[in-house]
Write an enzyme that holds these catalytic residues in place. Sequence first.
Site, PDB file in Angstrom:
ATOM      1  CG  ASP A   1      -9.347  -2.322   2.480  1.00  0.00           C
ATOM      2  OD1 ASP A   1      -8.707  -1.317   2.135  1.00  0.00           O
ATOM      3  OD2 ASP A   1     -10.559  -2.430   2.281  1.00  0.00           O
TER       4      ASP A   1
ATOM      5  CD  GLU B   1     -14.494  -5.185  -4.478  1.00  0.00           C
ATOM      6  OE1 GLU B   1     -14.043  -4.393  -3.635  1.00  0.00           O
ATOM      7  OE2 GLU B   1     -15.482  -5.926  -4.254  1.00  0.00           O
TER       8      GLU B   1
END
Length: 845
Positions: free
Chosen positions: A581, A815
Site C-alpha cells: 500500500d 492486523e
Amino acid sequence: MGRQRKRVVTGEAAPLPRKDEKPPAFHRKEKKKKVDIGKVFINISIGLCIFSLIWFFYALYMRSSLAKRVATLHPSPPVLDANCSSAKVSPERFWGSYRPQVYFGMKTRSPRSIVTGMMWMRQFSDTDVNLRHTCEQGDGLQGYGWMMHDGINFGVQEILDNDFTLTTEFVKKMGGGHGGDWTWRITAKQQSSAPQAPVISLMFYAAADTQGSLEAHVEDRNRLASITGFSEELGNFKITFRKPVTGELSSAKYASYNYLQTVSPGLEKLTDIVKQSLNRRFVYSPPSGEKRHYIAIDTYKPPHHQNQQKPADTRKEIDFVVHQVTVQTPFQIEVLLESGSFHSRPNQLVGSIMTQELEKRKAEFDSKFEKTFGLESKGFSQAHIKFAKAALSNMLGGMGYFYGQSVVQSVYNEYPLLYPEGALFTAVPSRSFFPRGFLWDEGFHQLLLSKWDPQVTREAIAHWIDLMNMEGWIPREQILGDEARSKVPAEFVVQRNENANPPTLFLALQELIEQLSSNPEKAASQPTLPFLRRLFPRLRTWFEWYNTTQTGPLPNSYRWRGRDKDTNLFLNPKTLTSGLDDYPRASHPSADERHVDLHCWMALSSGIMASIARLLGEPHQDYELSHQVLSDNNLLNELHWSDQLHAFSDYGNHTQAVSLQQEKVYVPPGQPRHQFPVARLVRSVRRAPKLQYVNALGYVSLFPFLLHILTADSPKLEHIFRDMRDSNKLWTPYGLRSISKADPLYMKRNTEHDAPYWRGPIWININYLAVRALHHYSNIDGPYQEKAAALYKELRTNLINNVYRQYVETGYIWEQYNDSTGKGQGSHPFTGWSSLTVLMMAEQY
C-alpha cells in the site's frame, strides 16, 4: 515594307487544320495523359477511403475484441469439475461455517445456498437496539472467535459480549445424499457478578437465496417449532428449534417466543429486515419476576422510497423465517437440521448424543493438532497451545464460499463490465473488516492450512486459478455477491486488469510440492500430482501474464502497475498492487521505475514453475533459465543495490523533499469564507525529482533475503542483518518494523485522511518470511550462518511472545502491531496471515 515573318526551322509553316480534320496524334496523347492522371487521383482517393473505412471497422472490431478480453474466462478446462463441491461428490465439506462475515451461521458450498444464521440482542439494556449479526468492530465485543474448528466436522466458538458469554458449537453427521445432518448448541452464561442475570434474545433464521422454499410450523400461537423446506441441492429438510434448558439434562426454562416470516430482497438486507420489524409491545413475564416490555420481531413491511427505481417485489413465497427466543441466562438451546434423504438415522443428534459426538471430535482435533504442530513436545504451556489452536481454528472457521460476479475494467472499456459468474472457496483476512478473498493474502493463509489439510489448499488454489481470464489476469480482490459488495467502499469495487498482486500462491504450491517429494506415499499428498497437471495450463498463462504486463524499463527488471496517479494529494502515491500500500516508492510514478520486491517474486515464481514443469514432464528449460537469470546476485546488485543506503532499493523518478502542506485558498476581500472550498492538505515538492534509488530502508529492502534469492555467501547479508538488528532502524522487541525509524516517511500520514499503514507498524506476514529466511540461512554453510541462527532465535521469540501477550490482554489477534509498544492495532480479529505465528511456534517453514 511589311513585317518580316519569323523563320520556322522545320521548313514551311504548317497550314491551319480544317474543322473536319482530326488533331495530330501527339495532341491526343497529351490529353489522354491528363485524363489518366485525374483518374489515378480519383482511384487513389477511393482506395484511401476504402482503406480508411476498413481500418476504422477493423479498429472498432479490435477495440471491441480487446474490450471483451477482460471479462472472458481462460479457455483451458477448469481445474475444478463443475460439481466438485456438491453433496454427492464432497458430502463431508458440503455444509460448513462458510459465512465468515456473520458471528455464527452456516451454508452449503453451492451458488444459491439455503443460509442459516443467528442474531442476538440484550434486553432491558441502557442502550437502544444492540442487535448483533454481521461481525462489526463497532460492536465492541471483548472477544470472539473459534477456539476449535477442524474445517469439516465441528467447531466451538466463544463470544464475549459485555456481561455475558455465548458459546456456539456445531457438529455434523454424515448420511443420505444431501450432506447429512447438523446440530447447533448455544450456551449463554452471565459474565459479571451483577445481581440480575441478563435477559437475551436469540434469533435463529433460515433464508433461501432465490432458490428453494421454506414453510414455518408454529405451535402455542407464537413459538416457531420448526421450518421445513426444499431446494434442489438439499432435497427435503427440516430445521427444529428446541426449547431452552438450564443444562443438558435439566428441564425447560421460561422463555418468550416470537417469529417472523417474510420475503427478503437479498441476503445483505437480513439485518435491516429484522431491525425494521422490531416492536416493543411484547411482555416478558417470568413466573418469578416483574413483567416488562421487551423488543421483539413483529411484522415487516418493506419501506417504500419515493425515488424507487426497481419495481415492488411481488413474490409471494416466503424465503426468510426467523425464530426469536427471549430467556434469562444461564441457558442452552439446540437447533438441528435433518436431511430428508438420511433414512437410516440411528438417533437425533441432540442432548447427550450431540455431547458425545462433540467430545469425540474435540479429542480427534487435539490429537491431530499435536501430531501436526508438536507444540507440547516443544515445551509450550497449555495456555500457549490454546492460543495456537484458536489461531488455526479462526482461519479454518474463516473459510468462506462466495458466488457472484466481479466488476472489472480495462483500458479498452469506457465503463466497467461484469465478470462471468464464479465461485470462490477461500480464507479471509478478517471476519469483521475484510470478509472476502484477497489474492496475496491467500498464499500466506494456505501456508498454514496446507500443514493441517492439503485438500483445503488444493481446492482454494483451484478456485482462485479458475477465476483467471483469457489474458492470465486474476482480479486481486474478490467481491462476489451483494452480501460481500455491501461491505466494500465503492472506489474499491472495480478491478482493473493491468493491476497485479504478489503471486504468493506459489509459496503454497511450493509447500504442496515439498510435501509430495518428502512423502510421496502419504495419502494426503496423493491428489497433488493430478491437481498440478490440471492446474498447469492456467498456471503457465498466469506466470506469463506477470512476465509480460509487469516488466520494467530494463531487461529482467519489473515494475508494479496501478500506482495512484493523483500525485497532488499523496505524500507518496500508493502502490496497492504490491500489497504494501503506502510503503514509500518513487515520489513521482513513471515508467522508469524498477521494483525490487516484484523482481524477487518473479525469481521465486520462475523457480517453482520450473519445479512443477519438471515434476509433470513438461518443458522446464525456459523457467529454469528465467530463475537463474533473476536469481543472479550480480544482476540484482546492478539493478537494485544502493551504495548510498547500503541496501536493496527501488529505482525511479524520486525526491525526498516532499511534505503535506495546507492548501492556500484565495478569498477576495469582503467575501464570506464559508463560500469557498475547505483548504486541503496537498503535497509540496521543494526539490525537483530525478532518476535515482529511492533509498527507503524497510521491508522492500529485505526481499532478496526474505525470498532466499541471495546466496549464503553474499556480502549483502551482512548489511541486511546489521540493519535488521539495529533498533534505530528495523529492530523492535516485538518484531521488525515495516520501515526504518530513520526514514523521512517513518510514521508519516500519506494524506490528511490516511494514517501510516506500512510506514512503521509490525506486520506478521513479512516477519514470518524473515524468520523463515533466517532459519534457511542458519541451516546453510556460509560466513553468516551463526549470525542468522542468533537472529532467528531472538526474532522468533519476540514475535511469538508479543502476539500471544496481545491476544491474552485484548482477546484478539491483530492486523498489525505498534512498533513502539507492541500493542495490537488495525482490524481485528485478523486471523489471516497473523495466524502464521502458529508455524513460527512449530518451527515449520
